[in-house]
Motif scaffolding. Sequence first.
Motif, short mmCIF file in Angstrom:
data_model
loop_
_atom_site.label_atom_id
_atom_site.label_comp_id
_atom_site.label_asym_id
_atom_site.label_seq_id
_atom_site.Cartn_x
_atom_site.Cartn_y
_atom_site.Cartn_z
N ARG A 1 18.26 13.29 -4.94
CA ARG A 1 19.22 13.15 -6.04
C ARG A 1 18.80 11.99 -6.93
N TYR A 2 19.25 12.02 -8.18
CA TYR A 2 18.83 10.99 -9.13
C TYR A 2 19.26 9.59 -8.68
N ASP A 3 20.48 9.48 -8.16
CA ASP A 3 20.96 8.16 -7.72
C ASP A 3 20.16 7.64 -6.53
N GLN A 4 19.70 8.55 -5.66
CA GLN A 4 18.87 8.15 -4.52
C GLN A 4 17.52 7.60 -4.98
N ILE A 5 16.96 8.25 -5.99
CA ILE A 5 15.67 7.80 -6.52
C ILE A 5 15.78 6.41 -7.15
N MET A 6 16.84 6.21 -7.93
CA MET A 6 17.03 4.91 -8.57
C MET A 6 17.29 3.82 -7.54
N PHE B 1 0.84 -1.21 0.00
CA PHE B 1 0.00 0.00 0.00
C PHE B 1 0.87 1.25 0.00
N VAL B 2 1.85 1.30 0.89
CA VAL B 2 2.75 2.45 0.98
C VAL B 2 3.60 2.56 -0.28
N ILE B 3 4.15 1.43 -0.73
CA ILE B 3 5.02 1.43 -1.92
C ILE B 3 4.23 1.85 -3.16
N TYR B 4 2.99 1.38 -3.28
CA TYR B 4 2.19 1.74 -4.46
C TYR B 4 1.98 3.25 -4.54
N PHE B 5 1.63 3.87 -3.41
CA PHE B 5 1.37 5.32 -3.46
C PHE B 5 2.66 6.11 -3.70
N VAL B 6 3.72 5.74 -3.00
CA VAL B 6 5.00 6.46 -3.18
C VAL B 6 5.50 6.28 -4.61
N SER B 7 5.35 5.07 -5.16
CA SER B 7 5.75 4.83 -6.55
C SER B 7 4.88 5.65 -7.50
N GLY B 8 3.62 5.84 -7.14
CA GLY B 8 2.74 6.69 -7.94
C GLY B 8 3.20 8.13 -7.95
N VAL B 9 3.68 8.60 -6.80
CA VAL B 9 4.24 9.96 -6.73
C VAL B 9 5.47 10.07 -7.64
N ALA B 10 6.32 9.03 -7.61
CA ALA B 10 7.53 9.04 -8.44
C ALA B 10 7.17 8.92 -9.92
N GLU B 11 6.19 8.10 -10.23
CA GLU B 11 5.82 7.88 -11.64
C GLU B 11 5.23 9.14 -12.27
N THR B 12 4.57 9.95 -11.49
CA THR B 12 4.00 11.19 -12.02
C THR B 12 5.01 12.34 -12.00
N PRO C 1 8.89 14.73 -4.00
CA PRO C 1 10.33 15.02 -4.11
C PRO C 1 11.06 14.21 -5.18
N PHE C 2 10.30 13.66 -6.16
CA PHE C 2 10.91 12.82 -7.20
C PHE C 2 10.96 13.54 -8.56
N ASP C 3 10.86 14.84 -8.58
CA ASP C 3 10.76 15.57 -9.85
C ASP C 3 12.14 15.90 -10.44
N VAL C 4 12.93 14.87 -10.67
CA VAL C 4 14.27 15.09 -11.22
C VAL C 4 14.23 15.45 -12.70
#
Length: 351
Positions: free
Chosen positions: A315-320, A206-217, A221-224
């Motif tokens: 940072r980009y490496d942190q996101i990956m 549940f947590v991973i799905y929403f956080v991944s949704g934030v990153a996917e959009t 803090p994933f707007d690299v």
Amino acid sequence: MMLDMIPDVILDLAWIVIKIVAIILPMTVAVAYFTYAERRVIGFMQVRMGPNRVGILGFKLWGLAQPFADVFKLLMKEIILPDNSNKFLFLLAPMLAIAPAFAAWAVIPFNDFLVLADINAGLLYILAMTSLGVYGVIIAGWASNSKYAFLGAMRSAAQIVSYEIAMGFALIGVLVLSGTLNLSGIVQAQSGGIFDWFWLPLLPLFVIYFVSGVAETNRAPFDVAEGESEIVAGFHVEYSGAAFAVFFLAEYANMILISVLTALLFLGGWLSPFQGVPMLGDTFLGSGSIFWLFAKSSIFMFLFLWLRATFPRYRYDQIMRLGWKVFLPITIVWVMVAALMAVLGIVVKGG
């Protein structure tokens, strides 16, 4: 009498068009006012006023007409085509970004009967539609004939693909417990009460799905995509006017879609949190309705704004690293845990 003279095929087609408009029109208004809500909410969190001047007929009305002013401004701006860019692909890319964001709503159930297409493979269709958006990003960056846009597109595409995998495994966990790919069936599998919803047995997913949704959009803090070193807006840096507005619309439409999907898959969709409470019975609080779906979705829409106002950009490496080395292993392990819970009867469908 007149309706009897019209062929059934025409009537069916007209009814489908009416249903599509009934989804697209409110969706467009919701996106417009989501941008207004974002500016007001973040303004409040940062002790600013936010938009509060643009009103209607001389009445300010807390700036409620601001989204319309933004739309008119963007529509009246010139769409500038960069030199040596691929004109066809440059104009096609925004369409490829917005089309999947709206097409995904075809299978979203708002209650037990209000759905455009109640197909059995709804979850698979959602996964396919949300995956197509990356093509608009890549084509926009490449067709712009700009190194900055191309770099932003590569970063965004890598990020979207990386977090799409974690989201896919999270959906497998939901599939294992519900036993169906039909979104209405997934909601019905969670009936019984707030502790029968899938957020409890699938809490990590549940947590991973929403956080991944934030990153996917590509949201903070994933707007690299908006690179610090380039000081530009990423893959759509060369876009202006209506073409930029379409990318803007697609981003916020995807945010609303992720919020609604999270509510449907993990929080019981339109089901009431007070379902099964004897004293409430079939009252408004005890029975499921579209109100509960909107209320749950609004919580996640607010979280999108809260995260942007709170956290600095990764940072980009942190996101990956987060996507591949943290989220992916956890989702794989928890899918096995979900399968074990289903086999042992720890989680029973429908309470």
